[in-house]
Every structure is written in structure tokens, then in C-alpha cells.
Design a protein around this motif. Sequence first.
Motif, short mmCIF file in Angstrom:
data_model
loop_
_atom_site.label_atom_id
_atom_site.label_comp_id
_atom_site.label_asym_id
_atom_site.label_seq_id
_atom_site.Cartn_x
_atom_site.Cartn_y
_atom_site.Cartn_z
N GLN A 168 -8.95 5.66 4.42
CA GLN A 168 -7.71 6.32 4.83
C GLN A 168 -7.60 7.72 4.25
N ARG A 169 -8.01 7.89 3.01
CA ARG A 169 -7.92 9.21 2.38
C ARG A 169 -8.91 10.18 3.00
N MET A 170 -10.09 9.72 3.33
CA MET A 170 -11.05 10.61 3.97
C MET A 170 -10.60 10.97 5.39
N LYS A 171 -10.01 10.02 6.09
CA LYS A 171 -9.52 10.30 7.45
C LYS A 171 -8.40 11.35 7.40
N GLY A 172 -7.51 11.24 6.40
CA GLY A 172 -6.46 12.23 6.26
C GLY A 172 -7.02 13.61 6.00
N TYR A 173 -8.05 13.66 5.15
CA TYR A 173 -8.74 14.93 4.84
C TYR A 173 -9.37 15.53 6.10
N LEU A 174 -10.11 14.72 6.84
CA LEU A 174 -10.80 15.21 8.04
C LEU A 174 -9.82 15.67 9.12
N ASP A 175 -8.75 14.88 9.31
CA ASP A 175 -7.78 15.25 10.35
C ASP A 175 -7.00 16.50 9.99
N ALA A 176 -6.77 16.72 8.69
CA ALA A 176 -6.08 17.94 8.26
C ALA A 176 -6.95 19.16 8.53
N LEU A 177 -8.25 19.04 8.29
CA LEU A 177 -9.17 20.14 8.60
C LEU A 177 -9.10 20.47 10.09
N LYS A 178 -9.19 19.42 10.91
CA LYS A 178 -9.18 19.62 12.36
C LYS A 178 -7.87 20.24 12.83
N ALA A 179 -6.76 19.74 12.30
CA ALA A 179 -5.44 20.23 12.72
C ALA A 179 -5.22 21.69 12.35
N ASN A 180 -5.95 22.15 11.33
CA ASN A 180 -5.78 23.53 10.88
C ASN A 180 -6.94 24.43 11.31
N VAL B 284 0.85 -1.19 0.00
CA VAL B 284 0.00 0.00 0.00
C VAL B 284 0.88 1.24 0.00
N THR B 285 0.23 2.40 -0.08
CA THR B 285 0.97 3.65 0.08
C THR B 285 0.46 4.36 1.33
N ASP B 286 1.13 5.43 1.68
CA ASP B 286 0.79 6.19 2.88
C ASP B 286 -0.43 7.07 2.62
N ASP B 287 -1.56 6.43 2.38
CA ASP B 287 -2.78 7.16 1.98
C ASP B 287 -3.19 8.22 3.00
N TYR B 288 -3.11 7.88 4.27
CA TYR B 288 -3.53 8.84 5.30
C TYR B 288 -2.62 10.07 5.28
N GLU B 289 -1.30 9.84 5.36
CA GLU B 289 -0.35 10.96 5.41
C GLU B 289 -0.42 11.82 4.16
N SER B 290 -0.51 11.18 2.99
CA SER B 290 -0.55 11.93 1.74
C SER B 290 -1.83 12.75 1.62
N SER B 291 -2.93 12.18 2.08
CA SER B 291 -4.20 12.91 2.03
C SER B 291 -4.20 14.08 3.00
N THR C 18 1.10 11.65 -6.19
CA THR C 18 1.60 10.67 -7.15
C THR C 18 2.09 9.42 -6.43
N GLN C 19 1.38 8.32 -6.62
CA GLN C 19 1.77 7.06 -6.00
C GLN C 19 2.86 6.37 -6.83
N PRO C 20 3.75 5.63 -6.19
CA PRO C 20 4.78 4.87 -6.90
C PRO C 20 4.18 3.59 -7.49
N ALA C 21 3.33 3.76 -8.50
CA ALA C 21 2.53 2.66 -9.02
C ALA C 21 3.38 1.48 -9.51
N TYR C 22 4.39 1.77 -10.32
CA TYR C 22 5.25 0.70 -10.85
C TYR C 22 5.90 -0.07 -9.71
N ASP C 23 6.45 0.66 -8.74
CA ASP C 23 7.13 0.02 -7.61
C ASP C 23 6.16 -0.82 -6.78
#
Length: 335
Positions: A199-211, A163-170, A294-299
Motif C-alpha cells: 500500500q505504501r509503495m502504491k501511494g508513492y507510485l501514484d503520487a509520482l504519476k499524479a504529479n 489498519v491505517t490509511d497507508d495508501y493515502e498517507s503515502s 504519524t500513525q495512531p499506534a495506541y488507538d
Amino acid sequence: MQNKKKIDIIELAKILNLSKSTISRAFRNSSDINKHTRQRILDKAQELNYHPNIYASSLRKRKSKTIAIIIPELANNFFSKAVNGIENIARSNNFHSLIYFTDSQVKKEIEITKNLLNGRVEGVIISATGEGTEPLHIKSLQRNTPVVFFDRVYDEIIAPKVVTDDYESSFKATELLLKNGCKRTAFFVINKNISIGKQRMKGYLDALKANGCKHNDKLILNCCNHFQENYKMISKFLKKEKPDGIFASVERLATCTYSVCKDKNISIPADIKLICYSSIDIADLLAPSLSTVTQPAYDMGAKAAELLFKQINEQQISDEKVTLTSRIDERASSQ
């Protein structure tokens, strides 16, 4: 009532009072077996939920040399790059690949995995469809076939996952919009119940809260896999909610937003700033150039294949999880 207990060829032969070789010839469609006998065997096998492993001997001798790749779609740049990574590793191991598409429908995913129960492949790499279903079909497949997940996973399945770091990237993508002045930042998602959606929605929501931004359910738009339907929903959403920033969780929602904004004379980024998950190679050529996670799709594909061949060679299930890092490419659309 049909008996759904899994049986083997010996039991099937006893039930039909036939030899194992006759059963095998029926499934190989040999010309030296009576068509009525063959049909009787096939009907009874279906009734008793028997799936012949017609490649069993070749698999034991390592002659099948084939893996399956199950993905939602190939038109998506992410999946085409991931498949390229998988196939390069497969070729280096002298294996061939069979590619199956689920069209993001769990029903098709189940049908595909059932078709693979007969052992035609030595391993499966899958990006799951999900849709909140219990993945009994994957557990059934795992009894005889190594399985590796990439990108979209079933969390409850014990198997290697890439997987990728969906939460952190979001979180970073949302924060980028906020730091660039957005006050009403929307989140576009296709399925918030699958692993990446969560994970992507959680990253979005937590970024709103943190800011210091209040969460507003009205700024989360649940979309689908069809362009025309998304076009209608996004058009209505922009008119009603008037967001000044959009974080699209998948590429197709960003490109659809471009179309809507062009037709409705909405300026990107003057009126709406935009960033999305995307592996599109021409992001910098769009007007305006598209900001992407940009995810490292090939990797990801290559690593998934490496983990699959590790399972094939060691003949045991692993629960190894590999998390790769995505890259934020800021371009004109979010500035």
C-alpha cells in the motif's frame, strides 16, 4: 509415514489403549504416571499431530484470562505504543497479556502460533510477518482461538483487522516532497510484499504519476532489518542514484539515512529531503527535526483489543475492518 490428521484425546486414548485421564496426566506431567508411559503418550501424540488443550476447562469457565500479542519487534516506537493500547483494554477486562516477538521472521511466527494451539490463551492479536507465505498456521489457530490483526495483515484471512490509511498517507508524504522541489524522489522499503509495503509503495507510485513524474525502478531501494546492512546499501544508493528526496516506509530506514548522511557530509534537507513513517516521540528534537507520517499506534492497539474481546464474548468470527487516519507532521527534514 506420519498421520497428520487432527485427532482428539478420545481417539488418542483408544489408539494407546489407555484412559483419557492417563493421557491428561501425561501432559500435565503428573507425578503419578510412569515416565515410560508418559513418554509413549507424548511420542504418539507428536506422531499423530495431537495438540492437547490443557486449559480447556478453565477457558470454558473464563478463568484463563490471558491473550497473546504477536508483533515483529518491541524496539519500534509504533509497536510499543500499540501494545500499551492493547494492554490497557486487556486490563480493563481483567485479562493478562503474553507478548511474543517474531523478529520479522515467518518461521518464528509459525512456531509461536503452534505453541498457542493448546489453548493457553483466549485470543490473539497479531501484526503479521508475511513474507508472501500462505498463512495456514493462522487458519489452524483460528479453529479454536479468536484472532485480530493490526497494521500488518494477511488479506486472505477472514478476521477483524485494524489498519491505517497507508495508501493515502503515502501519497500525501510523497506529494509533500514533490511540492517542496524534489525531482528524484526515492522510496525505501523493507518488504514490499507485505500488506503495508504494498500500500505504501502504491501511494508513492501514484503520487509520482499524479504529479507528472516518471517512475524509475532504480529509485526504489529494498532494504532489510539489520542496521549495518542497510547502512551499506543506503550509502551505495545515495552515491550512485543521487536522490534529492527520500520517503522511508519505516522508521529505521530514516534513522539509518540520518547516520549515513552525517558520515558522508550530506545535508538534510539542503541536499536530500526526507519523510518517513514513524511514531518516535523525539522526532522534533532530531537535527534536523524529522518529518513523519504519524500513525495512531495506541488507538490501533486499543481498537484491536476491543474487537478481540467482542469476538471472545460473542464467540463468532468477524471480518470487520477498521481504518484509522494517520497524520502528516511536516518538520525541517522535508522543507
